[in-house]
Design an enzyme around this catalytic site. Structure first.
Site, PDB file in Angstrom:
ATOM      1  CG  ASP A  52      -1.742   1.330   1.433  1.00 35.36           C
ATOM      2  OD1 ASP A  52      -2.923   1.203   0.603  1.00 35.36           O
ATOM      3  OD2 ASP A  52      -1.318   2.076   2.012  1.00 35.36           O
ATOM      4  CE1 TYR A  57       0.612   7.658   3.420  1.00 36.98           C
ATOM      5  CE2 TYR A  57       1.197   5.460   2.517  1.00 36.98           C
ATOM      6  CZ  TYR A  57      -0.092   6.402   3.140  1.00 36.98           C
ATOM      7  OH  TYR A  57      -0.981   5.787   3.673  1.00 36.98           O
ATOM      8  CE  LYS A  86      -3.827   4.601   0.982  1.00 34.91           C
ATOM      9  NZ  LYS A  86      -2.513   4.661   1.399  1.00 34.91           N
ATOM     10  CG  HIS A 119      -4.814   9.576   0.549  1.00 42.54           C
ATOM     11  ND1 HIS A 119      -3.062   9.508   0.745  1.00 42.54           N
ATOM     12  CD2 HIS A 119      -4.795   9.102   2.079  1.00 42.54           C
ATOM     13  CE1 HIS A 119      -2.651   9.111   1.786  1.00 42.54           C
ATOM     14  NE2 HIS A 119      -3.703   8.832   2.567  1.00 42.54           N
TER      15      HIS A 119
HETATM   16  N1  LIG Z   1      -5.393   5.753   4.419  1.00 39.68           N
HETATM   17  C1  LIG Z   1      -5.012   6.423   5.443  1.00 39.68           C
HETATM   18  O1  LIG Z   1      -5.066   7.653   5.504  1.00 39.68           O
HETATM   19  C2  LIG Z   1      -3.802   5.685   6.050  1.00 39.68           C
HETATM   20  C3  LIG Z   1      -3.391   6.376   7.352  1.00 39.68           C
HETATM   21  C4  LIG Z   1      -2.479   5.685   8.233  1.00 39.68           C
HETATM   22  C5  LIG Z   1      -1.936   4.409   7.552  1.00 39.68           C
HETATM   23  N2  LIG Z   1      -2.305   4.056   6.446  1.00 39.68           N
HETATM   24  C6  LIG Z   1      -1.575   3.025   5.848  1.00 39.68           C
HETATM   25  O2  LIG Z   1      -1.865   1.717   6.665  1.00 39.68           O
HETATM   26  C7  LIG Z   1      -0.524   1.181   7.199  1.00 39.68           C
HETATM   27  C8  LIG Z   1      -0.345   0.657   8.410  1.00 39.68           C
HETATM   28  O3  LIG Z   1      -0.504   1.650   9.268  1.00 39.68           O
HETATM   29  P1  LIG Z   1       0.163   1.599  10.719  1.00 39.68           P
HETATM   30  O4  LIG Z   1       1.479   2.094  10.551  1.00 39.68           O
HETATM   31  O5  LIG Z   1      -0.677   2.488  11.637  1.00 39.68           O
HETATM   32  O6  LIG Z   1       0.104   0.142  11.012  1.00 39.68           O
HETATM   33  P2  LIG Z   1       0.199  -0.786  12.236  1.00 39.68           P
HETATM   34  O7  LIG Z   1       1.067  -1.983  11.804  1.00 39.68           O
HETATM   35  O8  LIG Z   1      -1.025  -0.739  13.206  1.00 39.68           O
HETATM   36  O9  LIG Z   1       1.278   0.215  13.240  1.00 39.68           O
HETATM   37  C9  LIG Z   1       2.791   0.193  12.835  1.00 39.68           C
HETATM   38  C10 LIG Z   1       3.354   0.357  14.360  1.00 39.68           C
HETATM   39  O10 LIG Z   1       3.251  -0.971  14.956  1.00 39.68           O
HETATM   40  C11 LIG Z   1       4.569  -1.213  15.348  1.00 39.68           C
HETATM   41  N3  LIG Z   1       4.635  -2.527  15.270  1.00 39.68           N
HETATM   42  C12 LIG Z   1       4.660  -3.157  14.184  1.00 39.68           C
HETATM   43  N4  LIG Z   1       4.773  -4.482  14.009  1.00 39.68           N
HETATM   44  C13 LIG Z   1       4.808  -4.780  15.606  1.00 39.68           C
HETATM   45  C14 LIG Z   1       5.083  -6.009  16.281  1.00 39.68           C
HETATM   46  N5  LIG Z   1       5.109  -7.111  15.755  1.00 39.68           N
HETATM   47  N6  LIG Z   1       4.914  -5.818  17.722  1.00 39.68           N
HETATM   48  C15 LIG Z   1       4.973  -4.564  18.260  1.00 39.68           C
HETATM   49  N7  LIG Z   1       4.961  -3.430  17.395  1.00 39.68           N
HETATM   50  C16 LIG Z   1       4.764  -3.683  16.279  1.00 39.68           C
HETATM   51  C17 LIG Z   1       5.565  -0.429  14.660  1.00 39.68           C
HETATM   52  O11 LIG Z   1       6.346   0.058  15.447  1.00 39.68           O
HETATM   53  P3  LIG Z   1       8.061   0.224  15.028  1.00 39.68           P
HETATM   54  O12 LIG Z   1       7.914   1.448  14.032  1.00 39.68           O
HETATM   55  O13 LIG Z   1       8.939   0.531  16.321  1.00 39.68           O
HETATM   56  O14 LIG Z   1       8.545  -0.941  14.195  1.00 39.68           O
HETATM   57  C18 LIG Z   1       4.637   0.819  14.374  1.00 39.68           C
HETATM   58  O15 LIG Z   1       5.081   1.736  15.260  1.00 39.68           O
HETATM   59  C19 LIG Z   1       0.133   2.355   6.646  1.00 39.68           C
HETATM   60  O16 LIG Z   1       1.715   2.034   6.464  1.00 39.68           O
HETATM   61  C20 LIG Z   1      -0.432   2.972   5.533  1.00 39.68           C
HETATM   62  O17 LIG Z   1       0.068   2.234   4.205  1.00 39.68           O
HETATM   63  C21 LIG Z   1      -3.221   4.837   5.809  1.00 39.68           C
END
Ligand SMILES: NC(=O)c1ccc[n+]([C@@H]2O[C@H](COP(=O)([O-])OP(=O)(O)OC[C@H]3O[C@@H](n4cnc5c(N)ncnc54)[C@H](OP(=O)(O)O)[C@@H]3O)[C@@H](O)[C@H]2O)c1
Length: 312
Positions: A52, A57, A86, A119
């Site tokens: 994604d 970004y 997006k 987006h």
């Molecule tokens: N449409 C939108 O407006 C929108 C908004 C936000 C996100 N997104 C999309 O959704 C994706 C995912 O969102 P997200 O980053 O919030 O996802 P997430 O996987 O819920 O959160 C990522 C966070 O979780 C931690 N993490 C990852 N794996 C882990 C594990 N196994 N154990 C413990 N902590 C863990 C990471 O820490 P570390 O960094 O320390 O590894 C990071 O801080 C984004 O990359 C983007 O593509 C879209």
């Protein structure tokens, strides 16, 4: 829905075209260029086949570089991966949609996209500045274009054959309904924040009824602490089933019929987050009964991204 007992391989059919989206997706919202390249390569190597991205970004070039190198090194065909990007808020005017799409495709070094999303439903002042502000710091919106105007331009991209499916992100049911009703090509995917603290049950039911894939972002609650990763129900289940809290949350998301996006930034976490397996029914239901409610990202209310630092 196509059922795969192995959650890691589950694919969800899209409602137009013959596409299927791998339920487990890797999100590329990673602030630094070098980190984007290594995390994307690590995700591909761990088994992720769904990526994604977003113009907003500002790292589509790095994702494209990592994917091209990773596919070549792993002998993986383009058709084996699913790539989304997006359209940003400043490109909602119909005449800006195709150029924005071509720009993303070029940066990603791809010939076609599996999915293109609007987006957010908020149009910002058109132009190169992604975060246009007035003198008092308020967002400058664009009232010269409707979401349906933008959707029609998205439909044209599908007609031209370089984008296999289209959808919306950061949208609620009230805004989605009129687009769904008016659409010639119905939205295939809706991407929103979803986790046990924000289950979006009503939206999920609507999506299931209409054959739309709900794609959950922040399935780990964006790593927030306190948050779902530290929830006592989740940590107790993790101990009971011999998985990590992250694996429990990701399994729950896939088992309830959503696709998801997670962003592990190291190879070890990519392997951990890919290695999920089905939860027993009682554990699944316990998570459904969690009552805590928390939205982590307010983008759905204003179009201003909650996880991207201002000024970037
Ligand atoms: N449409 C939108 O407006 C929108 C908004 C936000 C996100 N997104 C999309 O959704 C994706 C995912 O969102 P997200 O980053 O919030 O996802 P997430 O996987 O819920 O959160 C990522 C966070 O979780 C931690 N993490 C990852 N794996 C882990 C594990 N196994 N154990 C413990 N902590 C863990 C990471 O820490 P570390 O960094 O320390 O590894 C990071 O801080 C984004 O990359 C983007 O593509 C879209």
């Amino acid at each position: 829905m196509t059922e795969y007992s192995d959650l890691r391989l589950r694919r969800l059919p899209l409602n137009h075209g013959s596409g299927q989206m791998p339920a487990l997706g890797f999100g590329t919202l990673i602030p630094d260029a070098a980190g984007t390249v290594t995390a994307t390569r690590d995700a591909l190597e761990a088994g992720f086949r769904h990526f994604d991205c977003a113009e907003r970004y500002r790292n589509e070039r790095e994702v494209g570089e990592a994917l091209q190198a990773g596919l070549a090194a792993g002998g993986i065909a383009r058709s084996d991966i699913f790539v989304t990007t997006k359209l940003w808020n400043t490109n909602h005017r119909p005449e800006r949609v195709a150029p924005a799409f071509e720009g993303s495709l070029d940066r990603l070094r791809l010939e076609y996209l599996d999915l293109y999303l609007i987006h957010t439903p908020f149009a910002f002042q058109p132009g190169e500045e992604q975060d246009p502000r007035d003198q008092s710091g308020g967002v400058i919106y664009d009232d010269g274009v409707t979401l349906l105007d933008t959707w029609r331009a998205m439909e044209n991209l599908v007609d031209l054959g370089r984008c296999r499916a289209i959808g919306l992100s950061d949208i609620n049911l009230n805004r989605l309904l009129p687009i769904y009703e008016a659409a010639r090509i119905k939205p295939a995917v809706v991407q929103v924040e979803a986790h046990p603290y924000l289950p979006e049950t009503e939206l999920l039911e609507f999506c299931k009824e209409k054959g739309i894939v709900l794609l959950a972002f922040a399935p780990l609650g964006h790593g927030a602490k306190p948050g779902p990763l530290e929830d006592p129900v989740v940590t107790a289940i993790a101990a009971r089933v011999g998985k990590t809290p992250a694996q429990v949350l990701l399994a729950w998301a896939v088992q309830r019929g959503t696709a998801l996006l997670t962003t592990p930034r190291t190879a070890a976490r990519a392997q951990e987050n890919f290695d999920i397996s089905a939860l027993p029914e009682d554990a699944f239901n316990e998570i459904n009964r969690i009552q805590t409610r928390q939205r982590l990202n307010e983008v759905v209310k204003t179009g201003v991204p909650g996880f991207i630092a201002r000024g970037k």
